[in-house]
Design an enzyme around this catalytic site. Structure first.
Site, PDB file in Angstrom:
ATOM      1  CE  LYS A   1      31.082  21.135  22.808  1.00 19.58           C
ATOM      2  NZ  LYS A   1      31.515  21.363  24.173  1.00 19.58           N
TER       3      LYS A   1
ATOM      4  CG  LEU B   1      21.527  30.214  18.215  1.00 15.48           C
ATOM      5  CD1 LEU B   1      21.364  30.277  16.706  1.00 15.48           C
ATOM      6  CD2 LEU B   1      20.427  30.987  18.914  1.00 15.48           C
TER       7      LEU B   1
END
Ligand code: NAD
Length: 298
Positions: free
Chosen positions: A171, A65
């Site tokens: 990340k 998402l």
């Protein structure tokens, strides 16, 4: 683990889900965009009418998402994934979101008896299509072992960064660096071209010199230099400017949380903010080069 629910079939989720279908899993899919669901059904997936019906019989749930609020709503809202998933299902969120929200959702999942991983990815849409993504995972080792047979069908490298939220921290560090490298590469190419150099020749030189980096090697921002890069298809597809801006904001928030200086990260966030405001939000993030050469398309 045969039945997988896959929710969020955008630029990344669609090719990832396709690879699971190709590997023989039964994949139930849902996206708010009906066309995205239809495309996956054509590839062999099963359409679900909602996220909650997608997850109800699934052994594992994968979500891909855009941002924090989508993940919170989908997992935590009444009638959401935590209410509807099968007992013992493994939950894997591959979206890039803040470490705080990843921990919040993982904790709520744990309280309901679910094992959950944050597993953001690197490698872009090409890596998603080729099944060569890098997964950067936070969460319990035992859950990662259960997830491996799935992740290995979508990716080539799987790293365990630490406990819940650690995948997101790693990340965000990576994407802050990527934003800096893309803006720097765009600036260097623009300088050379302003001096009359051919952008392809300059790219080849820097790709074999000490300025070498991923954006020069596989994602050149200058139109026409690299046939496969978004720059050569009018910056369509790929990794949206708005998503890069989101990630650079997450980097700044996480820097504030630990008082880490990130001067270049802060500067590049401002550049992406201006670029998004100039109307490039839905175009690939390599279009940042256009900020330096306004009015010169393609
Ligand atoms: P995208 O905008 O192309 O796709 C997101 C999809 O989620 C859309 O199809 C949207 O309709 C769907 N969606 C949103 N809310 C939903 C809901 N409640 N229920 C069902 N579907 C819903 O984004 P993307 O490029 O695929 O990126 C997804 C995530 O992966 C982001 O967090 C991004 O930062 C990260 N990421 C992207 C890339 C890239 O190259 N595009 C690379 C690595 C990581």
């Amino acid at each position: 683990m045969q039945h997988i629910a896959f929710i969020g079939l955008g630029n990344m989720g669609a090719p990832m889900a396709r690879n699971l279908v190709a590997a023989g899993f039964h994949v139930s899919v849902f996206d708010l965009a009906p066309a995205a669901v239809t495309a996956l059904v054509d590839a062999g997936a099963t359409a679900a009418a909602s996220a909650s019906s997608a997850v109800q019989n699934a052994d594992a749930v994968i979500t891909m998402l855009p941002a924090n609020q989508h993940v919170q709503q989908l997992y935590l809202d009444q009638g959401g994934i935590l209410d509807r998933a099968k007992t013992g299902a493994l939950l894997i969120d591959c979206s890039t979101i803040s470490a705080e929200v990843a921990r919040q959702v993982a904790q709520a999942a744990g309280e309901r008896g679910f094992a959950m991983l944050d597993a953001p990815v690197s490698g872009g849409t090409a890596g998603a299509a080729a099944g060569t993504l890098t997964f950067i995972v936070g969460g319990p080792e035992a859950a990662l072992q259960r997830a491996r047979p799935l992740l290995e069908k979508m990716g080539k490298n799987i790293f365990h960064a630490g406990e819940a939220g650690a995948g997101q921290v790693a990340k965000i560090c990576n994407n802050m660096l990527l934003g800096i490298l893309m803006a720097g590469t765009a600036e260097a190419l623009n300088l050379g071209v302003a001096h009359g150099l051919d952008p392809k020749v300059l790219s080849d030189i820097m790709a074999k010199s000490s300025g070498r980096n991923w954006t020069l090697e596989v994602y050149n921002p200058w139109p026409g230099v690299m046939e496969t890069a978004p720059a050569s298809r009018n910056y369509s597809g790929g990794f949206g400017t708005a998503l890069m801006l989101k990630d650079l904001g997450l980097a700044q928030q996480s820097a504030l949380a630990v008082n880490a200086p990130t001067p270049l990260g802060g500067l590049v966030r401002q550049l992406y903010q201006m670029h998004a405001q100039a109307g490039y939000g839905t175009q690939d993030f390599s279009s940042i080069v256009q900020l330096l050469r306004p009015g010169q398309d393609g």
